[in-house]
Design a protein around this motif. Structure first.
Motif, mmCIF file in Angstrom:
data_model
loop_
_atom_site.group_PDB
_atom_site.id
_atom_site.type_symbol
_atom_site.label_atom_id
_atom_site.label_comp_id
_atom_site.label_asym_id
_atom_site.label_seq_id
_atom_site.Cartn_x
_atom_site.Cartn_y
_atom_site.Cartn_z
ATOM 1 N N GLY A 70 -8.842 -4.715 14.974
ATOM 2 C CA GLY A 70 -9.563 -3.890 14.601
ATOM 3 C C GLY A 70 -10.085 -3.959 12.906
ATOM 4 N N TYR A 71 -9.449 -5.842 12.648
ATOM 5 C CA TYR A 71 -9.421 -5.974 10.874
ATOM 6 C C TYR A 71 -10.217 -6.363 10.420
ATOM 7 C CZ TYR A 71 -5.899 -3.625 9.941
ATOM 8 O OH TYR A 71 -4.028 -2.565 10.054
ATOM 9 N N SER A 72 -11.405 -6.572 9.773
ATOM 10 C CA SER A 72 -12.547 -7.324 9.549
ATOM 11 C C SER A 72 -11.986 -8.589 8.473
ATOM 12 C CB SER A 72 -13.950 -7.469 8.993
ATOM 13 O OG SER A 72 -14.517 -6.407 9.684
ATOM 14 N N THR A 73 -12.272 -9.770 8.585
ATOM 15 C CA THR A 73 -11.891 -11.093 7.546
ATOM 16 C C THR A 73 -13.434 -11.295 6.585
ATOM 17 O OG1 THR A 73 -11.470 -12.457 8.792
ATOM 18 C CG2 THR A 73 -9.566 -11.084 8.284
ATOM 19 N N VAL A 74 -12.901 -12.659 5.608
ATOM 20 C CA VAL A 74 -13.484 -13.846 5.399
ATOM 21 C C VAL A 74 -13.116 -14.521 4.522
ATOM 22 C CG1 VAL A 74 -13.849 -12.257 3.049
ATOM 23 C CG2 VAL A 74 -15.662 -14.315 3.669
ATOM 24 N N PRO A 75 -12.931 -16.130 5.488
ATOM 25 C CA PRO A 75 -11.928 -17.062 5.130
ATOM 26 C C PRO A 75 -13.139 -18.033 4.235
ATOM 27 C CG PRO A 75 -13.178 -17.584 7.444
ATOM 28 C CD PRO A 75 -13.899 -15.681 6.525
ATOM 29 N N MET A 76 -12.773 -17.907 2.705
ATOM 30 C CA MET A 76 -13.214 -18.175 1.585
ATOM 31 C C MET A 76 -12.304 -19.750 1.012
ATOM 32 S SD MET A 76 -13.349 -14.466 -0.450
ATOM 33 C CE MET A 76 -12.745 -15.770 -2.139
ATOM 34 N N LEU A 77 -12.836 -20.980 0.405
ATOM 35 C CA LEU A 77 -12.614 -21.963 0.040
ATOM 36 C C LEU A 77 -13.202 -22.064 -1.547
ATOM 37 C CD1 LEU A 77 -13.726 -24.328 2.909
ATOM 38 C CD2 LEU A 77 -11.420 -23.810 2.277
ATOM 39 N N GLY A 78 -13.818 -21.338 -2.203
ATOM 40 C CA GLY A 78 -14.583 -21.015 -3.184
ATOM 41 C C GLY A 78 -13.512 -20.351 -4.084
ATOM 42 N N PHE A 79 -12.685 -21.279 -4.505
ATOM 43 C CA PHE A 79 -11.382 -20.862 -5.385
ATOM 44 C C PHE A 79 -10.659 -22.169 -6.051
ATOM 45 C CE2 PHE A 79 -9.321 -21.008 -1.897
ATOM 46 C CZ PHE A 79 -8.041 -21.783 -1.567
ATOM 47 N N GLU A 101 -13.691 -11.313 23.181
ATOM 48 C CA GLU A 101 -14.500 -9.752 22.352
ATOM 49 C C GLU A 101 -14.405 -10.338 21.167
ATOM 50 O OE1 GLU A 101 -13.672 -5.964 25.503
ATOM 51 O OE2 GLU A 101 -12.738 -6.854 24.206
ATOM 52 N N ALA A 102 -13.260 -10.498 20.248
ATOM 53 C CA ALA A 102 -12.794 -10.922 19.482
ATOM 54 C C ALA A 102 -13.895 -11.945 18.601
ATOM 55 C CB ALA A 102 -10.746 -11.303 18.997
ATOM 56 N N MET A 103 -13.526 -13.144 19.642
ATOM 57 C CA MET A 103 -15.233 -14.058 18.810
ATOM 58 C C MET A 103 -16.089 -13.954 18.331
ATOM 59 S SD MET A 103 -13.202 -17.468 21.472
ATOM 60 C CE MET A 103 -12.210 -18.619 21.447
ATOM 61 N N GLU A 104 -16.982 -12.810 19.923
ATOM 62 C CA GLU A 104 -17.805 -12.451 19.588
ATOM 63 C C GLU A 104 -18.600 -11.430 18.822
ATOM 64 O OE1 GLU A 104 -19.494 -13.289 24.227
ATOM 65 O OE2 GLU A 104 -18.682 -11.248 23.633
ATOM 66 N N GLY A 142 -7.491 -20.005 12.199
ATOM 67 C CA GLY A 142 -8.564 -19.739 13.305
ATOM 68 C C GLY A 142 -7.666 -18.759 13.995
ATOM 69 N N PHE A 143 -6.500 -19.231 14.206
ATOM 70 C CA PHE A 143 -5.856 -18.101 14.995
ATOM 71 C C PHE A 143 -5.784 -17.163 14.149
ATOM 72 C CE2 PHE A 143 -3.087 -19.469 19.119
ATOM 73 C CZ PHE A 143 -4.118 -20.633 18.839
ATOM 74 N N LEU A 144 -5.250 -16.934 13.175
ATOM 75 C CA LEU A 144 -5.295 -15.451 11.997
ATOM 76 C C LEU A 144 -6.442 -14.947 12.355
ATOM 77 C CD1 LEU A 144 -3.761 -14.057 10.031
ATOM 78 C CD2 LEU A 144 -5.293 -15.669 8.281
ATOM 79 N N LEU A 145 -8.172 -15.482 12.327
ATOM 80 C CA LEU A 145 -8.629 -14.716 11.778
ATOM 81 C C LEU A 145 -9.152 -14.082 13.480
ATOM 82 C CD1 LEU A 145 -10.856 -17.512 9.958
ATOM 83 C CD2 LEU A 145 -10.116 -15.465 9.283
ATOM 84 N N LEU A 146 -8.930 -14.565 14.393
ATOM 85 C CA LEU A 146 -9.025 -13.921 15.522
ATOM 86 C C LEU A 146 -7.911 -13.069 16.121
ATOM 87 C CD1 LEU A 146 -10.067 -16.715 17.779
ATOM 88 C CD2 LEU A 146 -11.900 -15.234 16.551
ATOM 89 N N ALA A 147 -7.049 -13.427 15.413
ATOM 90 C CA ALA A 147 -5.564 -12.037 15.537
ATOM 91 C C ALA A 147 -6.252 -10.969 14.714
ATOM 92 C CB ALA A 147 -4.444 -12.023 15.115
ATOM 93 N N ALA A 148 -6.420 -10.409 13.682
ATOM 94 C CA ALA A 148 -7.121 -10.140 13.067
ATOM 95 C C ALA A 148 -8.105 -8.978 13.440
ATOM 96 C CB ALA A 148 -7.785 -10.337 11.293
ATOM 97 N N GLN A 149 -9.132 -9.511 13.835
ATOM 98 C CA GLN A 149 -10.349 -9.100 14.914
ATOM 99 C C GLN A 149 -9.910 -7.965 15.908
ATOM 100 O OE1 GLN A 149 -13.586 -8.711 13.161
ATOM 101 N NE2 GLN A 149 -14.705 -7.982 15.200
ATOM 102 N N GLY A 150 -9.057 -8.866 16.452
ATOM 103 C CA GLY A 150 -8.757 -8.117 17.907
ATOM 104 C C GLY A 150 -7.775 -6.972 17.429
#
Length: 202
Positions: free
Chosen positions: A148-157, A9-12, A138-146
């Motif tokens: 109930g939080y949203s994220t945006v991984p950024m490399l532009g810095f 569910e978190a992935m999707e 990757g684990f962090l992004l899925l843990a956050a989604q699971g």
């Protein structure tokens, strides 16, 4: 935090979000997300990842400047810098050796790892650790989604500016800057290659 989703569910359901609700993320929630992210696998269990959590508005404004003015950095109530510090790992190899090993095996493992990484430059060690840290990202992004939080991984810095803001040494590498919070807008729907385009069964 809300009740966790399944991994599927978190992935999707995960989408990158660039506008967040203006309410703080509780520290306990962030700690639990990192608690789950730290379970990521790494070669030799070296765990080179380090998580720098920024909630201070002034520091977030500096990070936004380092990220070329991208608004999601200050829109989010928290920003997690996912970093790799292999020099810290190499200086503390005993901490990563499994406690179940005999003392002789522990010493042998530390000696082998010290010899392996001693043959690399600081830059080579940094790149090695960064590849491992991307797994934890990757684990962090899925843990956050699971949770109930949203994220945006950024490399532009600018990593030099970010290291200066956080007071980190030059050898530290960054896997991503990750604004995190409750979404204020929906992200774009998934647009991904089909399995047939990216998977080759031999």
């Amino acid at each position: 935090m809300q009740q966790s989703m399944t991994v599927k569910e978190a992935m999707e359901s995960r989408h990158s979000v660039r506008k967040f609700v203006q309410e703080p993320v509780v520290k306990e929630g962030l700690q639990e997300i990192i608690n789950q992210a730290r379970l990521a696998p790494s070669a030799w269990n070296l765990q080179p990842w380090r998580f720098h959590v920024v909630t201070d508005p002034e520091m977030k404004a500096k990070l936004q400047d380092a990220a070329y003015g991208q608004q999601q950095v200050t829109s989010a109530p928290a920003v997690i810098m996912v970093a790799s510090d292999m020099e810290d790992v190499v200086a503390n190899l005993k901490q990563t050796v499994h406690p179940g090993l005999s003392e002789e095996k522990k010493q042998e493992e530390v000696a082998n790892l010290a010899a392996f990484f001693g043959g690399m430059t600081v830059e080579e060690r940094g790149q090695w650790g960064l590849a491992q840290t991307n797994i934890a990202l990757g684990f962090l992004l899925l843990a956050a989604q699971g949770a109930g939080y949203s994220t945006v991984p950024m490399l532009g810095f600018d990593p030099i500016k970010v290291r200066d803001i956080l007071g980190l040494p030059d050898h530290v590498k960054f896997a991503a800057m990750v604004p995190i919070g409750h979404k204020d807008t929906e992200g774009y729907p998934h647009h991904r290659h089909s399995v047939n385009e990216i998977a080759f069964f031999h």
